[in-house]
Write an enzyme that holds these catalytic residues in place. Structure first.
Site, PDB file in Angstrom:
ATOM      1  N   LYS A 150      64.602  85.476  26.552  1.00 50.84           N
ATOM      2  CA  LYS A 150      63.704  86.626  26.332  1.00 50.84           C
ATOM      3  C   LYS A 150      62.767  86.357  25.161  1.00 50.84           C
ATOM      4  O   LYS A 150      61.576  86.668  25.231  1.00 50.84           O
ATOM      5  CB  LYS A 150      64.517  87.910  26.125  1.00 50.84           C
ATOM      6  CG  LYS A 150      65.099  88.463  27.421  1.00 50.84           C
ATOM      7  CD  LYS A 150      63.983  88.902  28.363  1.00 50.84           C
ATOM      8  CE  LYS A 150      64.455  89.177  29.762  1.00 50.84           C
ATOM      9  NZ  LYS A 150      63.371  89.435  30.719  1.00 50.84           N
ATOM     10  N   GLY A 189      62.098  90.554  41.644  1.00 46.88           N
ATOM     11  CA  GLY A 189      63.348  91.238  41.290  1.00 46.88           C
ATOM     12  C   GLY A 189      63.375  92.653  41.847  1.00 46.88           C
ATOM     13  O   GLY A 189      63.967  93.555  41.257  1.00 46.88           O
ATOM     14  N   ILE A 227      69.299 100.305  30.213  1.00 44.35           N
ATOM     15  CA  ILE A 227      68.667 101.245  31.160  1.00 44.35           C
ATOM     16  C   ILE A 227      69.754 101.910  32.012  1.00 44.35           C
ATOM     17  O   ILE A 227      70.594 101.224  32.605  1.00 44.35           O
ATOM     18  CB  ILE A 227      67.648 100.512  32.074  1.00 44.35           C
ATOM     19  CG1 ILE A 227      66.580  99.791  31.241  1.00 44.35           C
ATOM     20  CG2 ILE A 227      67.023 101.491  33.069  1.00 44.35           C
ATOM     21  CD1 ILE A 227      65.686 100.685  30.395  1.00 44.35           C
ATOM     22  N   TYR A 264      70.601  84.683  27.550  1.00 43.39           N
ATOM     23  CA  TYR A 264      69.649  85.714  27.997  1.00 43.39           C
ATOM     24  C   TYR A 264      68.649  86.030  26.881  1.00 43.39           C
ATOM     25  O   TYR A 264      67.440  86.077  27.101  1.00 43.39           O
ATOM     26  CB  TYR A 264      70.446  86.967  28.395  1.00 43.39           C
ATOM     27  CG  TYR A 264      69.618  88.157  28.801  1.00 43.39           C
ATOM     28  CD1 TYR A 264      68.817  88.134  29.936  1.00 43.39           C
ATOM     29  CD2 TYR A 264      69.663  89.338  28.052  1.00 43.39           C
ATOM     30  CE1 TYR A 264      68.078  89.248  30.311  1.00 43.39           C
ATOM     31  CE2 TYR A 264      68.927  90.450  28.431  1.00 43.39           C
ATOM     32  CZ  TYR A 264      68.140  90.404  29.555  1.00 43.39           C
ATOM     33  OH  TYR A 264      67.420  91.506  29.925  1.00 43.39           O
ATOM     34  N   GLY A 319      66.648  94.603  42.243  1.00 39.33           N
ATOM     35  CA  GLY A 319      67.453  94.837  41.049  1.00 39.33           C
ATOM     36  C   GLY A 319      67.410  96.283  40.574  1.00 39.33           C
ATOM     37  O   GLY A 319      66.760  97.130  41.196  1.00 39.33           O
ATOM     38  N   GLN A 320      68.094  96.520  39.452  1.00 37.40           N
ATOM     39  CA  GLN A 320      68.228  97.903  38.954  1.00 37.40           C
ATOM     40  C   GLN A 320      66.865  98.544  38.676  1.00 37.40           C
ATOM     41  O   GLN A 320      66.579  99.633  39.155  1.00 37.40           O
ATOM     42  CB  GLN A 320      69.067  97.925  37.668  1.00 37.40           C
ATOM     43  CG  GLN A 320      69.351  99.342  37.177  1.00 37.40           C
ATOM     44  CD  GLN A 320      69.808  99.407  35.723  1.00 37.40           C
ATOM     45  OE1 GLN A 320      69.726  98.422  34.982  1.00 37.40           O
ATOM     46  NE2 GLN A 320      70.297 100.551  35.310  1.00 37.40           N
TER      47      GLN A 320
HETATM   48  N1  SER Z   1      70.665  95.686  29.784  1.00 40.87           N
HETATM   49  C1  SER Z   1      70.515  94.298  29.454  1.00 40.87           C
HETATM   50  C2  SER Z   1      71.823  93.630  29.333  1.00 40.87           C
HETATM   51  O1  SER Z   1      72.762  94.297  29.001  1.00 40.87           O
HETATM   52  C3  SER Z   1      69.760  94.162  28.178  1.00 40.87           C
HETATM   53  O2  SER Z   1      68.438  93.898  28.445  1.00 40.87           O
HETATM   54  O3  SER Z   1      71.915  92.459  29.507  1.00 40.87           O
END
Ligand code: SER
Length: 326
Positions: free
Chosen positions: A151, A12, A177, A147, A15-16
């Site tokens: 997790k 990844g 983040i 999601y 990614g950010q």
């Molecule tokens: N920043 C992520 C999201 O909004 C959360 O882990 O899906």
């Protein structure tokens, strides 16, 4: 005694978090010792020109194995993931990338005797039945997004591999983040990034959660610090492994807009909640990260005021130079 050379792989990496973590790791461990990987053949020039880059699809184990062998990898930072909002649009893809991807990484790590693996979790592991204020480390994990499901299952799977096979796996539950280099790829906390770019560019923003929506957040330098510090921690001192709560600040969308207004007085923010409101409402307002503080000395540096000052300084400069890519 010479320090053992690490051969690190980041998944990844476009990614950010991955894009900035790769550069931080290259700075710390040497460019050639950090392999960036991603589900693209076109990484940014910065990633491509500073060290090795390879295409992998984490849902296909053989693609991981190939590069692990080629580069003699012994440490993995597994950042590939489909985030919450995109995951609700495409739950099958979310399961495939997040669940099969994590399982494949763990299996490859086991087979190739990796020395250490970092796999982050998220505040998405929590759900509406979780106590939402100062959410404890040990609490109810009943997420309502795909999601979040991946997790929680990922945390459990990692802890299983630690206990059953003795793998050294570490991970934390990241909050939203915020960063200025790479935009997040379809999460629920994306408004807290977009608002800065729009404020600088257009002096107005339409936010997709309500003004009073409050979530835990973290600025990118602290996000990188969490990963690097947790990976350096003494494993024997860790009671938890893959599920450390970490946080730096907590604010409502309205408070974020008000902080930006201190620098850009003409900035206005409107609120038009969409499907992401329900996801945001199911996540904590704030987190108790005392386990991370006690077990590996976690301590963030940025609060809302310090982060906003820094974000706006960088973005305003880029905008003035015509380099604000948004
Ligand atoms: N920043 C992520 C999201 O909004 C959360 O882990 O899906």
């Amino acid at each position: 005694m010479a320090k053992e050379m690490k051969k690190i792989m980041v998944t990844g990496s476009v990614g950010q978090i991955g894009s900035e973590l790769t550069m931080a790791l290259r700075k710390k461990y040497g460019n050639d010792n950090v392999l960036a990987t991603g589900h693209t053949t076109k990484p940014s020039p910065e990633l491509r020109d500073s060290g090795p880059f390879e295409f992998i699809n984490v849902a296909k184990k053989e693609t991981i194995e190939e590069v692990v062998k080629k580069y003699n990898i012994d440490t993995i930072y597994h950042l590939s993931a489909i985030l919450s909002a995109v995951g609700e649009k495409n739950p099958v893809l979310c399961w495939d990338v997040n669940m099969n991807g994590t399982y494949n990484i763990l299996e490859v790590a086991l087979e190739h005797e990796m020395t250490r693996i970092f796999i982050p979790s998220s505040i998405a592991a929590f759900g509406p039945e979780t106590p939402l204020d100062n959410t404890p480390q040990e609490t109810i994990l009943r997420p309502k997004t795909m999601y979040g499901v991946t997790k929680v299952a990922g945390e459990l799977l990692c802890d299983y591999y630690v206990k059953r096979f003795g793998l050294d796996i570490r991970g934390c539950r990241y909050p939203g983040i915020i960063s200025y280099e790479t935009l997040p790829g379809g999460g629920t906390t994306d408004y807290a990034v977009a608002i800065y770019f729009e404020a600088v560019k257009n002096k107005k923003y339409t936010c997709f959660v309500k003004e009073e929506t409050r979530l835990p957040m973290m600025y990118m330098p602290d996000c990188l610090k969490a990963a690097l510090d947790l990976m350096e921690a003494d494993f024997s001192q860790l009671k938890h492994h893959s599920d450390f709560n970490v946080t730096a600040m907590s604010f409502s969308a309205g408070e974020l807009a008000a902080e930006i207004k201190k620098y850009i007085p003409e900035f206005t923010c409107e609120y038009e909640p969409d499907f992401r409101q329900e996801i945001a409402d199911s996540w904590p307002n704030s987190l108790d990260d005392s386990a991370a503080r006690e077990e590996w000395g976690w301590e963030p540096s940025y609060d809302l005021a310090a982060m906003t000052k820094d974000m706006l300084e960088v973005l305003s400069k880029r905008h003035a130079e015509g380099k604000l890519n948004y």
